[in-house]
Design an enzyme around this catalytic site. Structure first.
Site, PDB file in Angstrom:
ATOM      1  N   HIS A  93      -8.218  -4.860  -1.260  1.00  0.00           N
ATOM      2  CA  HIS A  93      -6.960  -4.369  -0.712  1.00  0.00           C
ATOM      3  C   HIS A  93      -6.288  -5.383   0.212  1.00  0.00           C
ATOM      4  O   HIS A  93      -5.073  -5.488   0.243  1.00  0.00           O
ATOM      5  CB  HIS A  93      -7.222  -3.071   0.047  1.00  0.00           C
ATOM      6  CG  HIS A  93      -5.994  -2.265   0.299  1.00  0.00           C
ATOM      7  ND1 HIS A  93      -5.230  -1.720  -0.717  1.00  0.00           N
ATOM      8  CD2 HIS A  93      -5.390  -1.892   1.453  1.00  0.00           C
ATOM      9  CE1 HIS A  93      -4.214  -1.050  -0.195  1.00  0.00           C
ATOM     10  NE2 HIS A  93      -4.297  -1.139   1.117  1.00  0.00           N
ATOM     11  N   SER A  99       0.838  -1.188   0.000  1.00  0.00           N
ATOM     12  CA  SER A  99       0.000   0.000   0.000  1.00  0.00           C
ATOM     13  C   SER A  99       0.883   1.252   0.000  1.00  0.00           C
ATOM     14  O   SER A  99       1.662   1.449  -0.922  1.00  0.00           O
ATOM     15  CB  SER A  99      -0.955  -0.037   1.194  1.00  0.00           C
ATOM     16  OG  SER A  99      -1.979   0.914   1.045  1.00  0.00           O
ATOM     17  N   ASP A 118      -9.900  -3.655  -5.322  1.00  0.00           N
ATOM     18  CA  ASP A 118      -9.267  -2.850  -4.287  1.00  0.00           C
ATOM     19  C   ASP A 118      -9.886  -1.452  -4.232  1.00  0.00           C
ATOM     20  O   ASP A 118      -9.928  -0.752  -5.242  1.00  0.00           O
ATOM     21  CB  ASP A 118      -7.758  -2.749  -4.564  1.00  0.00           C
ATOM     22  CG  ASP A 118      -6.972  -2.277  -3.365  1.00  0.00           C
ATOM     23  OD1 ASP A 118      -7.531  -1.518  -2.549  1.00  0.00           O
ATOM     24  OD2 ASP A 118      -5.802  -2.665  -3.240  1.00  0.00           O
TER      25      ASP A 118
END
Length: 687
Positions: free
Chosen positions: A659, A539, A624
């Site tokens: 995610h 991320s 995501d």
């Protein structure tokens, strides 16, 4: 490492002119942001096919790693029960099953077990499943819960009748999943999201048995840089709406006994004023940065007068102690602090007859207060672990200072002995002279030197601190000779709030240069060499990896960028993308020319160049909502076009997840095994 001659996919170029502040950028792969477009899906599938072909020789090893990781986990595991409002609540896993089972017992742990949810049954027929936000009504007869079957964090709230185990017809879609009951046991408050940006922006009041279309808006957050949530105070007296952005907070409160009345403003937002509130007796206790308290301080205000003028200092600001949180009990106040990077738990009695710290003697460890929902108790529950020590859940009697270890994480398989491992804390020197901490773990029988493989991990954003934690999965690397290092770079809060401030906005590049400084330190001090150094981040940590391989590619033999935020400039200029506007206080608003130029200077996608890159594995999820799949997809396409080396460049897209990757506990292990196989294969370790 076996090399296969397979041609990688080549994404078509469709030049898109992007103009801002008179600056022109040409984005050849902008077209990849059309999620439903067949050409996009074909490209992602082609990359997946290429990944599968290039890693075909590691599949048996991946399977072995997966089984090894799984074998260390106690499959028929059970959480330590916690008591809330007369019931003991339990979460357990059964052998061979992916998802948790939630249950409770009335009054005593010897009582009959009442099933709340079996997520294994609920997940049937879904590729992805996640249950969140369990909220029990005050009379213990109802529970609200949120379900996501896509992985996009858009939850549907439902309510279960615990008297007859039926589901009420009430269905509320596109929420955060969490909700809070008023004390009438009929009224529920919840948060809805914007359908497009996924910003949590509106609080609704729902009455049991009515259609959600009849729900009443009790608060709407108009500022698109803020999000909102609603919860109940530990005292159960107040319902609280929290409005939050990176730099600013605002709260609204309502007596939980009067759900139809209006919420009252606690203290209006002032840009840069951060605060959080806890209720006790006739006061609110406020953790805040008011008056320039960079590391936060504790204040209090009477519940009938909560504006900032009424706030009084209780524990003053300290330059070298970060106040992270508080836990309030009937007779005790517990402070979670951080000093020189290490967690501290401080216990004070309200009558000031007691004030002491829990003793911790490890060089580097993690300790934090755990589930403490009961108010009238002398027992503090906390969790302790270290890089070499599995996690322990401990009940501590704050009066007698005695502790009971309720559970230590079991590492099965018969091979783990914590005495075989060693941890250290090192200090690298950054470009500006700052000392950057590194937490390190390895097997004692590993000979450190230039040929030692080392995996370096960091995150470095949002003030989120990566503490040195134990991982049974990580043993699959350590037992094969790897060293594992966590670099506590600026952007986190490991060394206090200042550490965060120096790694954000126009200081963001400190995060990347800190990581590089740690890499150079580890090489110079012969923990490894560039031929055997690897880097991992996910991320915002994937942004770190993307920036680092542009800036110092020769330092690493291979890197893994998981769901990486790599197209920073384009994303931050598009306020329709989920979460963008709320990120301005972290990265800066590129509609301002100074921020535009600064972000452009480090944005990984914008800085791909014709040079040699290390071996790279990139992962993403089609659904995501945090980092859109097209960011890593575009980055990989551009890297393929620009890089001049023959090293591996692999993109793996989970076409069914978001995610957090796969939702099942064992499915997630398969992703870990794939990443480890990639690293170990580069070291020619295949057993």
């Amino acid at each position: 490492m076996t090399k296969i001659k397979v041609q990688p996919p080549k994404a078509k170029k469709v030049p898109k002119e992007l103009i801002k502040h008179g600056d022109v950028r040409i984005d050849d792969y902008f077209w990849l942001n059309q999620r439903e477009d067949q050409d996009v899906l074909d490209y992602l599938n082609a990359e997946n096919d290429y990944y599968n072909q290039m890693t075909a020789h590691t599949k048996a090893f991946e399977s072995k790693l997966f089984k090894e990781m799984k074998s260390r986990i106690k499959e028929d595991d059970e959480s330590v029960p916690y008591k809330y409002n007369g019931y003991w609540y339990i979460v357990k896993y059964e052998k061979g099953k992916d998802y948790p089972i939630y249950s409770r017992k009335n009054g005593t742990l010897d009582g009959e077990e009442e099933l709340l949810f079996d997520c294994n049954e609920m997940a049937k027929g879904h590729d992805y499943f996640r249950l969140v936000g369990l909220s029990i009504s005050l009379d213990n007869t109802k529970v609200s819960f949120g379900v996501d079957t896509v992985g996009r964090r858009q939850y549907t709230i439902q309510i279960k009748n615990l008297l007859d185990n039926t589901i009420f017809p009430d269905t509320i879609e596109n929420t955060t999943g969490s909700a809070s009951w008023a004390n009438d046991n009929q009224t529920l408050f919840y948060t809805k999201k914007d359908e497009e940006t996924l910003r949590s922006h509106t609080i609704y009041r729902h009455v049991l048995g009515t259609k959600s279309s009849k729900d009443v808006i009790v608060f709407h957050e108009a500022d698109d840089t803020f999000g909102v949530t609603v919860y109940k105070s530990k005292s159960r007296k107040y319902l609280i709406i929290a409005c939050y952005s990176t730099l600013t907070n605002e709260y609204h409160i309502l007596d939980a006994n009067t759900p139809n009345e209006d919420f009252k403003l606690f203290q209006k937002r002032i840009r840069g004023l951060e605060y959080s509130i806890s209720h006790y007796k006739d006061h609110f206790y406020i953790v805040t940065n008011k008056d320039g308290a960079t590391n936060f301080k504790l204040m209090k205000a009477p519940e009938y007068k909560t504006n900032i003028e009424a706030w009084e200092d209780l524990i003053p600001h300290r330059e070298h102690v970060l106040l992270e949180d508080i836990d309030i009990f009937k007779d005790y106040l517990v402070l979670s602090e951080r000093t020189n990077g290490l967690n501290q738990i401080r216990i004070k009695k309200w009558d000031e007859s007691i004030d002491y710290y829990l003793p911790f003697d490890n060089e580097t460890y993690t300790a934090y207060t755990s589930t403490n929902v009961e108010f009238d108790t002398e027992i503090l529950r906390f969790t302790y672990n270290a890089l070499t020590s599995p996690s322990s859940i401990i009940d501590f009697n704050m009066a007698t200072k005695t502790k009971t270890i309720l559970k230590e994480q079991e590492v099965l398989g018969g091979k783990f002995d914590k005495s075989n491992y060693k941890s250290e804390r090192l200090w690298a020197t950054a470009n500006d002279g700052e000392k950057i901490p590194i937490s390190l773990v390895y097997r004692k029988d590993v000979k450190l030197g230039k040929s030692t493989p080392l995996l370096q991990y960091a995150y470095g954003a949002y003030g989120h601190t990566i503490d040195p934690y134990f991982s049974s999965v990580r043993l699959s690397l350590l037992d094969r000779g790897f060293v594992y290092a966590i670099s506590h770079v600026r952007g986190g809060e490991y060394l206090g709030r200042k550490w965060y401030e120096e790694g954000k906005l126009l200081n963001k590049t400190n995060t990347f240069s800190d990581f590089i400084a740690c890499s150079k330190y580890l090489i110079e001090n012969k923990y490894t060499s560039s031929k055997h150094l690897y880097a991992l981040g996910g991320s915002a940590g994937g942004l770190l990896i993307g920036a680092v391989v542009n800036m110092a590619p020769k330092l690493y033999n291979g890197v893994i960028a998981a769901v990486p935020f790599v197209d920073v400039l384009t994303t931050m200029l598009d306020d329709t993308i989920p979460l963008t506007t709320g990120e301005y206080d972290e990265w800066g608003n590129p509609n301002d020319k100074d921020f535009y130029n600064y972000i452009k200077s480090y944005s990984p996608y914008d800085n791909v160049s014709e040079q040699n890159y290390p071996h790279i594995l990139v992962t993403t999820g089609l659904h995501d909502s945090q980092v859109q799949y097209w960011e890593p997809a575009k980055w990989v396409a551009k890297l393929r076009d620009k890089k001049i080396d023959k090293n591996l460049l692999l993109l793996k897209t989970n076409m069914k997840a978001g995610h957090g990757g796969a939702s099942g506990r064992f499915e997630a292990l398969k992703e870990d095994a794939e990443e480890y196989a990639f690293l170990l294969d580069l070291e020619n370790i295949n057993d």
